[in-house]
Design a protein around this motif. Structure first.
Motif, mmCIF file in Angstrom:
data_model
loop_
_atom_site.group_PDB
_atom_site.id
_atom_site.type_symbol
_atom_site.label_atom_id
_atom_site.label_comp_id
_atom_site.label_asym_id
_atom_site.label_seq_id
_atom_site.Cartn_x
_atom_site.Cartn_y
_atom_site.Cartn_z
ATOM 1 N N GLU A 79 64.950 -0.598 38.390
ATOM 2 C CA GLU A 79 65.243 -1.338 39.638
ATOM 3 C C GLU A 79 64.329 -1.036 41.143
ATOM 4 N N GLU A 80 63.651 0.119 40.727
ATOM 5 C CA GLU A 80 62.803 0.707 41.966
ATOM 6 C C GLU A 80 61.500 -0.109 42.067
ATOM 7 N N LYS A 81 61.545 -1.243 42.624
ATOM 8 C CA LYS A 81 60.302 -1.852 42.842
ATOM 9 C C LYS A 81 58.983 -1.250 43.253
ATOM 10 N N SER A 82 59.123 -0.362 44.381
ATOM 11 C CA SER A 82 58.030 0.075 44.690
ATOM 12 C C SER A 82 57.475 1.298 43.811
ATOM 13 N N ASN A 83 58.326 2.004 42.789
ATOM 14 C CA ASN A 83 57.856 2.968 41.902
ATOM 15 C C ASN A 83 57.715 2.569 40.427
ATOM 16 N N LEU A 84 58.059 1.194 40.225
ATOM 17 C CA LEU A 84 57.821 0.987 38.890
ATOM 18 C C LEU A 84 56.514 1.026 38.069
ATOM 19 N N ALA A 85 55.508 0.366 38.942
ATOM 20 C CA ALA A 85 54.179 0.391 38.311
ATOM 21 C C ALA A 85 53.532 2.120 37.914
ATOM 22 N N LEU A 86 54.114 2.647 39.018
ATOM 23 C CA LEU A 86 53.767 4.146 38.683
ATOM 24 C C LEU A 86 54.342 4.588 37.476
ATOM 25 N N ARG A 87 55.661 4.503 37.323
ATOM 26 C CA ARG A 87 56.274 4.837 36.324
ATOM 27 C C ARG A 87 55.754 4.483 34.977
ATOM 28 N N MET A 88 55.409 3.172 34.954
ATOM 29 C CA MET A 88 55.030 2.444 33.589
ATOM 30 C C MET A 88 53.615 3.116 33.203
ATOM 31 N N GLN A 89 52.754 3.452 34.330
ATOM 32 C CA GLN A 89 51.603 4.100 33.978
ATOM 33 C C GLN A 89 51.834 5.602 33.561
ATOM 34 N N ILE A 90 52.702 6.194 34.175
ATOM 35 C CA ILE A 90 53.028 7.503 33.679
ATOM 36 C C ILE A 90 53.574 7.398 32.233
ATOM 37 N N ALA A 91 54.358 6.424 31.721
ATOM 38 C CA ALA A 91 54.910 6.397 30.336
ATOM 39 C C ALA A 91 53.599 6.077 29.594
ATOM 40 N N ARG A 92 52.657 5.211 30.157
ATOM 41 C CA ARG A 92 51.570 4.944 29.163
ATOM 42 C C ARG A 92 50.671 5.871 28.924
ATOM 43 N N ASN A 93 50.477 7.047 29.970
ATOM 44 C CA ASN A 93 49.577 8.222 29.841
ATOM 45 C C ASN A 93 50.472 9.215 29.109
#
Length: 180
Positions: A79-93
């Motif tokens: 639900e953290e809109k400002s952090n979600l894209a970064l979290r998804m990038q970290i998961a991908r990495n």
């Protein structure tokens, strides 16, 4: 529905709450209280939605002691809109480098002292995003209802999303994360 306590700064917050140094906020679901500190840029688009998600989810499903930490924190972090894209990038990495928590291990973590925050929150949020996007919000609601009705979380997870095993879930999640 909830009381929010704002401390003047991080030091006062950490001293009073005894949270880990990386913590920006904490919630007490039973008391419906959120404690955090002033001056955080992402308060309204990340911190507040994260902590409120804990309260709302637990109000819906009840006080379940058997739930794994990834589910609670993953739902809140998604639900953290400002952090979600970064979290998804970290998961991908993490998946690209094959250094993510294997689900068998992730699902057993119950103590936040055992986590690496960036890794744990990113992977957990990405699993929730995967479940909602791949299977739809109606299935996630079905999963939540089963939890509310007392079904074990493992059974509810596999049954609601019609997944044969956790290995299958992990493989499908990895594919999703790499394509997103």
């Amino acid at each position: 529905r909830a009381k929010i306590y704002l401390y003047k700064n991080s030091s006062d917050y950490l001293q009073d709450t005894q949270q880990a140094a990386w913590s920006g906020a904490m919630v007490s679901v039973k008391q419906r209280t959120i404690k955090t500190y002033s001056g955080q840029e992402n308060f309204f688009d990340s911190i507040l939605p994260h902590e409120l998600a804990h309260i709302i989810f637990r109000e819906f499903i009840g006080d379940r002691k058997d739930l794994p930490l990834w589910l609670d924190e993953g739902l809140a972090s998604s639900e953290e809109k400002s952090n979600l894209a970064l979290r998804m990038q970290i998961a991908r990495n993490l998946v690209n480098q094959n250094i993510y928590f294997k689900f068998e291990k992730l699902f057993e973590i119950r103590d936040s002292a055992l986590i690496v925050p960036d890794v744990f929150y990113a992977e957990s949020a990405s699993i929730i995003v995967f479940l909602k996007e791949q299977f739809g919000k109606d299935r996630f609601l079905e999963f939540s209802r089963q939890l509310r009705d007392g079904v074990g979380w493992k059974e509810a997870l596999l049954g609601s999303f019609r997944i044969g095993s956790f290995a299958e879930l992990e493989d499908n999640w990895k594919t999703f994360v790499l394509k997103r």
